[in-house]
Design an enzyme around this catalytic site. Sequence first.
Site, PDB file in Angstrom:
ATOM      1  N   VAL A 151       0.911  -1.150   0.000  1.00 55.29           N
ATOM      2  CA  VAL A 151       0.000   0.000   0.000  1.00 55.29           C
ATOM      3  C   VAL A 151       0.947   1.195   0.000  1.00 55.29           C
ATOM      4  CG1 VAL A 151      -1.809   1.226   1.251  1.00 55.29           C
ATOM      5  CG2 VAL A 151      -1.813  -1.277   1.207  1.00 55.29           C
ATOM      6  N   PRO A 152       1.141   1.814  -1.175  1.00 50.61           N
ATOM      7  CA  PRO A 152       2.305   2.680  -1.427  1.00 50.61           C
ATOM      8  C   PRO A 152       2.235   4.096  -0.840  1.00 50.61           C
ATOM      9  CG  PRO A 152       0.959   2.566  -3.384  1.00 50.61           C
ATOM     10  CD  PRO A 152       0.330   1.636  -2.377  1.00 50.61           C
ATOM     11  N   CYS A 153       2.390   4.203   0.467  1.00 47.80           N
ATOM     12  CA  CYS A 153       2.412   5.517   1.101  1.00 47.80           C
ATOM     13  C   CYS A 153       3.634   6.338   0.682  1.00 47.80           C
ATOM     14  CB  CYS A 153       2.333   5.391   2.615  1.00 47.80           C
ATOM     15  SG  CYS A 153       3.534   4.274   3.355  1.00 47.80           S
ATOM     16  N   HIS A 154       4.655   5.666   0.154  1.00 43.64           N
ATOM     17  CA  HIS A 154       5.846   6.394  -0.303  1.00 43.64           C
ATOM     18  C   HIS A 154       5.540   7.289  -1.509  1.00 43.64           C
ATOM     19  CE1 HIS A 154       5.837   2.602  -2.585  1.00 43.64           C
ATOM     20  NE2 HIS A 154       6.407   3.291  -3.560  1.00 43.64           N
TER      21      HIS A 154
END
Length: 159
Positions: free
Chosen positions: A120-123
């Site tokens: 889950v790409p919070c970056h």
Amino acid sequence: MRWTVLDSPIGEFSVATDRGSVCGTRFGAVGDAATEPADETSRRVVAELRAYFAGELTGFGVPVSVPRGSDFERAVWREMTRIPYGETLTYGEVARRVGDPGAARAVGVACNRNPIPVIVPCHRIIGAGGKLVGFGGGLDRKIKLLELEARVALQRAWS
């Protein structure tokens, strides 16, 4: 819940699976994590993570289950999964997309509470004006992940 740790370009990275889905990831090794996947779900997510870190995978297909989080946090986490590989959005843009334009800081809190970073790409969420701010795994890891995705996206666009 079973933890598996793998080596990656951003250091040791642990992934938890339970009942056929991914339910957590952590930067670093989790105390009782195995180095070899113990079941089919673990094998699949480790293979996908290795392919992602090698620049061969741009979207995860493993099922994900999030056991906690407020409605707002879950909305932010869902929105994260909609950010295309190799692209970014600002905290403010994510706040607008989840229906609360004044909640940029709350989006940052939700990013920090993301139980499944990388998958889950919070970056992919950045500060206003393109500033690289905040990341639970440290800004050095955020930069490496964004550089990986930018490089792969450019290679794919030019080939």
